[in-house]
Scaffold this active site. Sequence first.
Site, PDB file in Angstrom:
ATOM      1  N   PHE A 145     -14.158  40.269 -36.811  1.00  0.00           N
ATOM      2  CA  PHE A 145     -13.571  40.775 -38.052  1.00  0.00           C
ATOM      3  C   PHE A 145     -12.213  40.124 -38.250  1.00  0.00           C
ATOM      4  CE2 PHE A 145     -10.992  43.303 -40.847  1.00  0.00           C
ATOM      5  CZ  PHE A 145     -11.856  43.508 -41.899  1.00  0.00           C
ATOM      6  N   ASP A 177      -6.399  36.121 -33.102  1.00  0.00           N
ATOM      7  CA  ASP A 177      -6.172  37.124 -34.139  1.00  0.00           C
ATOM      8  C   ASP A 177      -5.775  38.417 -33.444  1.00  0.00           C
ATOM      9  OD1 ASP A 177      -6.238  39.088 -36.047  1.00  0.00           O
ATOM     10  OD2 ASP A 177      -8.106  38.439 -36.994  1.00  0.00           O
ATOM     11  N   LYS A 217      -0.494  44.386 -39.668  1.00  0.00           N
ATOM     12  CA  LYS A 217      -0.588  45.834 -39.429  1.00  0.00           C
ATOM     13  C   LYS A 217       0.732  46.464 -38.927  1.00  0.00           C
ATOM     14  CE  LYS A 217      -5.486  46.288 -39.597  1.00  0.00           C
ATOM     15  NZ  LYS A 217      -6.571  45.427 -39.165  1.00  0.00           N
TER      16      LYS A 217
END
Length: 399
Positions: free
Chosen positions: A140, A225, A254
Amino acid sequence: MNFSQYIELENQYGAHNYKPLDVVLSRGEGVWVWDVYGKQYLDCLSAYSAVNQGHCHPKIMQALIDQARKLTMTSRAFRNDQLGPFYQEICQLTRSHKVLPMNSGAEAVETAIKTVRKWGYAVKKVPNDRAEIIVCENNFHGRTISIISCSTDPNSRNGFGPFTPGFKTIPFGDVAALQAAVTPNTVAFLVEPIQGEAGVIIPPAGYLKAVKSVCEENHMVLILDEIQTGLGRTGKLLAEEHEEITADLTLIGKALSGGFYPVSAVLSNAEVMDVLQPGEHGSTFGGNPLACAIARAALKVLVEEGLIENAAMMGAYFLDGLRQISHALIKEVRGKGLMIGLELYPEAGGARHYCERLQENGLLCKETHDHVIRFSPPLVITEEQVEWAVEKIGEVIKA
Ligand SMILES: *Cc1c(COP(=O)(O)O)cnc(C)c1O
């Protein structure tokens, strides 16, 4: 307005691209959130790790207010007095040489893809338009067209083609597959240190170290990531530290703002980032003074309040507690730091049902895929709160 009116408004006017739990939140503080009726919940999702520092952290909030009173936005056409200090602080903290600020996580991923392609042509001398990037099954990395082009999740892809070429997919955790997939045109390997959305999938020990060697041997860029695993979540500042490696490009987002604002960044060694020239890439909001001031405060809180160490300790405690809930429906409990997955057997009837029961019991969490419940509370969680959560989880699973 009552609870169902809020939901009706969302249903009537909003795109139906999410299926949230039916809880309408209106306040948050630390690990706690409250709904419009004043019912209190322990947040075990942390907005997918965007609020690692806890909801409405007072120091980050103060930084936001102070900066908002002075200057919010300059664009990068001019310089601002927050950008340089932000660069210096984040590079020193992560031992990076260069940083490129963006807003959402997906934009950081897009930035990395563009950067390694450019690097491939400029430095590795890959023939024009032939650059290949290797990615993993069940990854993802976000929702843009190019990013879903490298996804293997039918839900993310169906109906959205044609896709961006230049990606090759291999199984996650498989070094031999990486070796076999490399060609002279391979410019990078893009991978999550732990696959979060796939259900908290932890690769075999030594995987990242081996992957790093393959990248070095084949003169290709390792892109980690760490948008979800980074910034304390796994008990280290970056998950790469668990295997004592340094990625060539590291993506964070985030929790970089503690949940106050979308802020993401690509961290890099100089060689890779230096291929970008003025005018070749950018973002109106990327690196704006408000974002920089918030990110500086969010990073400071993470370090000064010992949240990374707390994530390691509370994570181990949480895992231990969950492992002691012995029940025939539990297939596996796994995790690193406070990134924890509890996988149920299919006979349990799906994780969603348990998330709904946990909600009734004052604990908010979210299923990933069908059978995994993810527990990733804010890193400020205490021993007592972990005990409380484990007790509730045990009760719900046994009921
Ligand atoms: C959330 C996430 C992204 C995308 O971030 P957005 O801010 O939603 O665009 C990318 N990669 C990983 C690993 C993530 O968890």
